[in-house]
Design a protein around this motif. Structure first.
Motif, PDB file in Angstrom:
ATOM      1  N   SER A 156      -2.598  10.579  -1.695  1.00  0.00           N
ATOM      2  CA  SER A 156      -1.372  10.287  -2.413  1.00  0.00           C
ATOM      3  C   SER A 156      -0.167  11.029  -1.792  1.00  0.00           C
ATOM      4  O   SER A 156       0.805  10.676  -2.103  1.00  0.00           O
ATOM      5  CB  SER A 156      -1.743  10.899  -3.758  1.00  0.00           C
ATOM      6  OG  SER A 156      -2.444  10.176  -4.364  1.00  0.00           O
ATOM      7  N   LEU A 157      -0.497  12.045  -0.707  1.00  0.00           N
ATOM      8  CA  LEU A 157       0.806  12.637  -0.173  1.00  0.00           C
ATOM      9  C   LEU A 157       1.385  11.669   0.508  1.00  0.00           C
ATOM     10  O   LEU A 157       2.633  12.072   1.054  1.00  0.00           O
ATOM     11  CB  LEU A 157      -0.036  14.001   0.497  1.00  0.00           C
ATOM     12  CG  LEU A 157      -0.136  15.289  -0.323  1.00  0.00           C
ATOM     13  CD1 LEU A 157      -0.820  16.208   0.628  1.00  0.00           C
ATOM     14  CD2 LEU A 157       1.147  15.518  -1.193  1.00  0.00           C
ATOM     15  N   SER A 158       0.845  10.704   1.171  1.00  0.00           N
ATOM     16  CA  SER A 158       1.488   9.685   1.756  1.00  0.00           C
ATOM     17  C   SER A 158       1.964   8.622   1.104  1.00  0.00           C
ATOM     18  O   SER A 158       2.482   7.475   1.895  1.00  0.00           O
ATOM     19  CB  SER A 158       0.675   9.705   3.193  1.00  0.00           C
ATOM     20  OG  SER A 158      -0.767   8.817   2.602  1.00  0.00           O
ATOM     21  N   LYS A 159       1.863   8.559  -0.012  1.00  0.00           N
ATOM     22  CA  LYS A 159       2.128   7.336  -0.944  1.00  0.00           C
ATOM     23  C   LYS A 159       3.561   7.437  -1.532  1.00  0.00           C
ATOM     24  O   LYS A 159       4.456   8.310  -1.294  1.00  0.00           O
ATOM     25  CB  LYS A 159       1.038   6.784  -1.786  1.00  0.00           C
ATOM     26  CG  LYS A 159      -0.005   6.391  -1.026  1.00  0.00           C
ATOM     27  CD  LYS A 159      -1.332   5.860  -1.940  1.00  0.00           C
ATOM     28  CE  LYS A 159      -2.522   5.654  -1.575  1.00  0.00           C
ATOM     29  NZ  LYS A 159      -3.638   5.394  -2.138  1.00  0.00           N
ATOM     30  N   SER A 160       3.657   7.257  -2.734  1.00  0.00           N
ATOM     31  CA  SER A 160       4.964   7.107  -3.576  1.00  0.00           C
ATOM     32  C   SER A 160       5.150   8.465  -4.180  1.00  0.00           C
ATOM     33  O   SER A 160       4.197   9.235  -4.469  1.00  0.00           O
ATOM     34  CB  SER A 160       4.858   6.019  -4.769  1.00  0.00           C
ATOM     35  OG  SER A 160       3.975   6.422  -5.346  1.00  0.00           O
ATOM     36  N   PRO A 161       6.195   8.707  -4.509  1.00  0.00           N
ATOM     37  CA  PRO A 161       6.723   9.920  -5.219  1.00  0.00           C
ATOM     38  C   PRO A 161       6.050  10.020  -6.644  1.00  0.00           C
ATOM     39  O   PRO A 161       5.555  11.201  -7.129  1.00  0.00           O
ATOM     40  CB  PRO A 161       8.318   9.831  -5.557  1.00  0.00           C
ATOM     41  CG  PRO A 161       8.484   8.746  -4.333  1.00  0.00           C
ATOM     42  CD  PRO A 161       7.477   8.053  -4.166  1.00  0.00           C
ATOM     43  N   ALA A 162       5.639   8.826  -7.323  1.00  0.00           N
ATOM     44  CA  ALA A 162       4.965   9.112  -8.536  1.00  0.00           C
ATOM     45  C   ALA A 162       3.474   9.326  -8.132  1.00  0.00           C
ATOM     46  O   ALA A 162       3.076  10.159  -9.048  1.00  0.00           O
ATOM     47  CB  ALA A 162       5.072   7.510  -9.225  1.00  0.00           C
ATOM     48  N   ASP A 163       2.979   9.058  -7.296  1.00  0.00           N
ATOM     49  CA  ASP A 163       1.547   9.288  -6.814  1.00  0.00           C
ATOM     50  C   ASP A 163       1.633  10.896  -6.702  1.00  0.00           C
ATOM     51  O   ASP A 163       0.516  11.747  -6.712  1.00  0.00           O
ATOM     52  CB  ASP A 163       1.001   8.449  -5.661  1.00  0.00           C
ATOM     53  CG  ASP A 163       0.840   7.187  -5.973  1.00  0.00           C
ATOM     54  OD1 ASP A 163       0.322   6.972  -7.365  1.00  0.00           O
ATOM     55  OD2 ASP A 163       0.759   6.436  -5.287  1.00  0.00           O
TER      56      ASP A 163
END
Length: 260
Positions: A156-163
């Motif tokens: 998730s750290l490399s995904k969207s701000p929401a994640d």
């Protein structure tokens, strides 16, 4: 008349199976090092399936790490897995009453032992969530089968701000529950989980909580309400052999953060 010299019994050195990437393994290794108890380290890498082999399962039916083979004093090899069970066994066998008081001592020792057991019983449903819900998804994205580097990241750290916000919410909530149940509660506050000296409860809890800044680089300072937790982490990091036991975690952190 013949005379035979008597000799003291000799025991095989304790064997510790596991991998320094494992949080529970680090807990057991830390205890042994702090107590200067010699042991033979036998590397078992779960990512390579070492713990699922027929030979390993024959010794340790649960197929878990850490695990030990030891001689409790009768010359017979004893095999045991599960970190908390191992640490209790080692403390009882070696009379490490500072880390886990004997139940045959004073009423205060009996109470302290019970409070340590309370944390241990709660560990898998509380602090361990840091590994199951946060760390494992990240490392599974970083490593492919057989422990080789994966070309891509899935955490998730490399995904969207929401994640990322959802991930941090899990971290904050889990840490907050630990702080308010075991560091500051209706029984008062203390430097460690049970009293003012570390016990096996602290050694069991620390790897799961400390890996958030160590591996992910997320600082608990983001949440001012977690001041007591940060102070406890600082005290734990000053214990003997901390850096030695957590070398692999430090390397994982550098590798993980370089891939973000």
């Amino acid at each position: 008349k013949q005379h035979h010299e008597s000799s003291l019994p000799t025991y095989a050195m304790l064997k510790l199976y596991g991998h320094y990437g494992s949080q529970p393994f680090r807990s057991v290794a830390w205890l042994l090092k702090m107590k200067k108890e010699p042991f033979e380290f036998i590397s078992i890498n779960p990512m390579k399936g070492d713990n699922r082999t027929k030979d390993y399962r024959a010794k340790f039916p649960l197929g878990l790490i850490p695990a030990i083979e030891d001689d409790p004093g009768d010359g017979k090899t004893f095999a045991l897995s599960e970190a908390s069970a191992i640490m209790i066994y080692l403390c009882d066998k070696n009379k490490w009453n500072d880390m886990y008081p004997s139940s045959i001592n004073s009423p205060s020792d009996i109470r302290q032992r019970a409070l340590i057991n309370e944390y241990i019983s709660h560990h898998n449903e509380s602090t361990r969530l840091m590994t199951r819900k946060v760390i494992r998804p990240g490392l599974s994205g970083l490593f492919a089968a057989e422990g080789n580097l994966s070309p891509g990241m899935t955490h998730s750290l490399s995904k969207s701000p929401a994640d990322l916000m959802k991930l941090k919410s899990t971290i904050r909530d889990t840490a907050k529950r630990f702080q308010h149940k075991f560091l500051v509660n209706s029984r008062g506050s203390s430097d460690f989980i049970v009293g003012d000296t570390p016990t096996i409860a602290d050694l069991l809890a620390y790897p799961d909580l400390a890996q958030i800044p160590q591996i992910l680089g997320i600082d608990y300072k983001e949440w001012p309400e977690l001041e007591q937790l940060r102070q406890w982490l600082d005290r734990m990091a000053k214990l003997p052999y901390h850096d030695d036991v957590h070398q692999t975690t430090t390397k994982l952190g550098k590798l993980y953060q370089s891939k973000l």
